[in-house]
Enzyme design. Sequence first.
Site: not given
Length: 262
Positions: A62, A149
């Site tokens: 990623d 997050e």
Amino acid sequence: MRILNRFLMVVTLAALAACGGGGHRGGPAVMVGQGSGPQFGDSAPHAWVGGHPYDHPVHGIDISRYQGDINWNRVRSSGVSFAFIKATEGGDHADPNFRRYWHEAAQARIPRGAYHYFYFCRSGAQQAAWFIANVPRERGALPPVIDLEWTVSKTCPRRPPSWEVLREAKIFKDILHRHYGQRPIIYTTVDFYRDNDLRRWPEEFWLRSVAGHPRHVYPGQRYTFWQYTGTGRVPGIGGDVDLNVFAGSPGEWRAWLNGRMQ
């Protein structure tokens, strides 16, 4: 498989000795350097116990703008099977390299999807509209990802209660599901997962766990992807990059792709 595991253990121990063990930066440590396996490294390898990411055959990356210029053909030939590319965050920021990476990864025939970094100072509907404005609805793309997050942004330091987090995130993912025709994948971290009791969500998960196997860190949680390091090294990418594995065999990976890349 037993011979392969023994080889991987020897390679890993040699790498740890060369780099001083997990948590210390040094030269790239080879993960799998022979045969047809991924040709990756790690600048700060972890001493894995109770489960090893290198035992997984399907690896991916990623990325965001911080990876700079990427040689996607080298990335593909090194063993990368998928890429998740940062597209947006909040309701007004787009990664400046997203569209270039999106096109280049497709040209290299690497399955790729886009991810959104969720902020808690904008509604789920606002953030969904921003993501849709920046990420094309394209046949063959991987499912969109919502990165959940706790943010460290000075412009959005708030930590809302769990009920608000889940409400707004659900609005976001439901809008994306309707627009792209695929249920979004939930990327999350250990503390966020725990603080918001995400185990209650019947969603497809991508779990971050850089110091322990997910079955120990997220006991009982099913997952599709596991992000196991943020200090990976991949031919074709300068500097560190996040590395991930798919939780299954090559055959299961092909079946997953066939089922999700509509």
